[in-house]
Design an enzyme around this catalytic site. Sequence first.
Site, PDB file in Angstrom:
ATOM      1  N   CYS A  80     -14.712 -20.307 -45.182  1.00 40.82           N
ATOM      2  CA  CYS A  80     -13.523 -19.453 -45.160  1.00 40.82           C
ATOM      3  C   CYS A  80     -12.524 -19.636 -46.302  1.00 40.82           C
ATOM      4  O   CYS A  80     -12.329 -18.765 -47.134  1.00 40.82           O
ATOM      5  CB  CYS A  80     -12.809 -19.626 -43.827  1.00 40.82           C
ATOM      6  SG  CYS A  80     -13.829 -19.295 -42.383  1.00 40.82           S
ATOM      7  N   HIS A 151      -5.091 -18.670 -44.018  1.00 39.39           N
ATOM      8  CA  HIS A 151      -5.959 -19.832 -44.254  1.00 39.39           C
ATOM      9  C   HIS A 151      -5.877 -20.360 -45.684  1.00 39.39           C
ATOM     10  O   HIS A 151      -6.845 -20.901 -46.223  1.00 39.39           O
ATOM     11  CB  HIS A 151      -7.412 -19.509 -43.894  1.00 39.39           C
ATOM     12  CG  HIS A 151      -8.190 -20.743 -43.511  1.00 39.39           C
ATOM     13  ND1 HIS A 151      -9.565 -20.736 -43.348  1.00 39.39           N
ATOM     14  CD2 HIS A 151      -7.810 -22.012 -43.255  1.00 39.39           C
ATOM     15  CE1 HIS A 151      -9.986 -21.947 -43.017  1.00 39.39           C
ATOM     16  NE2 HIS A 151      -8.921 -22.745 -42.951  1.00 39.39           N
ATOM     17  N   ASP A 287     -16.388 -12.911 -45.441  1.00 41.35           N
ATOM     18  CA  ASP A 287     -15.994 -14.080 -46.230  1.00 41.35           C
ATOM     19  C   ASP A 287     -17.148 -15.040 -46.462  1.00 41.35           C
ATOM     20  O   ASP A 287     -17.108 -15.867 -47.373  1.00 41.35           O
ATOM     21  CB  ASP A 287     -14.816 -14.811 -45.576  1.00 41.35           C
ATOM     22  CG  ASP A 287     -15.130 -15.361 -44.186  1.00 41.35           C
ATOM     23  OD1 ASP A 287     -16.161 -14.972 -43.603  1.00 41.35           O
ATOM     24  OD2 ASP A 287     -14.323 -16.163 -43.682  1.00 41.35           O
TER      25      ASP A 287
END
Length: 460
Positions: A80, A151, A287
């Site tokens: 990610c 993130h 992703d």
Amino acid sequence: MRFRRWAVNVLAAVWAVSGSMSHLSASPPRKPNILLIVADDLGYADLGFQGGADIPTPAIDSLAAGGVRFTNGYVSGPYCSPTRAGLLTGRYQQRFGHEFNPGGNRAGGNRGGGNRPGPNFSGKGLPLEETTFANRFKDAGYVTGLVGKWHLGGGPEYHPFKRGFDEFFGFLGGAHTYFDKDNAEILRGTEKLTEPTYLTQAFGREAVSFIERHKQEPFLLYLAFNAVHTPMEAEDSELDKFDEIKNETRKTYAAMLSSMDDAIGKVLSKLKDAGLEEETLIFFISDNGGPTMQGTTINGSNNAPLRGSKRTTLEGGIRVPFVVQWKGKLPAGSVYNHPVIQLDFQPTALAAAGVTVDPSWKLDGTNLLPFLDGSQKGIPHETLYWRLGDQNAIRHGEWKLVQYDLNVENYPTTGVSTRKLFHLPTDLNESHDLSEKYPEKVKELESLWQEWNKQLAKPL
């Protein structure tokens, strides 16, 4: 005299109108809107246009039908946060040390040795020295928005507001519940709020709202779903659509993917209703690949026909569904077979917006537009590279040299494989190691990878 005065007034009015029309005709065209849609942990084979048959995805499929589908679309990391760091900067994230997820996620073994945890930089995020695509589009006069998963740092200095985004609705971490629970941390800007709506649908609602509020000005919208990442949570109304799927994990995955497709459909409908379909350049990727590690599947995803999983440098970790649509500008329903990577997003979108890339930005991506409209021959990338701890890979032309996590073969085996050579056009599943048959090819690719590796920073 009275007639002459009347004639002069009429001529003056005509000249005024003519001058006004001339001014209007000379006004520059509106810059295109940019919409980047990112799915999370999506299986390679789980969309209709990728051959999926058990989960209808009409909205996402419509992007492929109306745009360009890439059969060799990659991301620069197999999980990610690193992929997002590369996406936002247009640079290999290993150049600035963002090689692992924040928080010490496991990332593969020592080269030739056992697994180890990745470096822990909990509380850190995308290095502040790096410039994001939101910064660049804001400088170009765009309003910028992020809806969904960040993130890239939870501290205040890493907040999307500090990285070029004018608006933010979503969460800062790597995963989040889809329902309103005690551990929910949804923010609007910097303010925590209670979100009673199933999160995927809430993200679709907020994206539609952003488009409505900014339809009169050029905008950049980064729509980053956390679907279909764990936790595996779906609404009953979606689950009911998939009673024929007996595997409960796969059934929940199907319901979650269906909800994301529905949310994307609402966003695309909003663009159409606002008359912005041909004024919007749209990108869609995942992703990374689906998490099918250890011969199982954590979220029910399917990476067929690829071998490998999220968190590995095999094709199943880094090759993803990849679509670009710009109606009226790019050929609808076309297929592009040369390798591309998510790093190409920034230079492609900047070119569409008429922004000249400064060489000092040191972008690793390529503007794809001339390759897609046929105005430029050749290919965007002869060589692509990967490094995740002691896992690594290089694709050079049709050949791939890769060192990958052995967990993918025989759990709980630890460490990484030896370097293996695959000819991807004839062995997409990476099943037949040709390193002994073509030692010179191994040497060539090894040399290219080492030259790239010398340019990289130590992981943070």
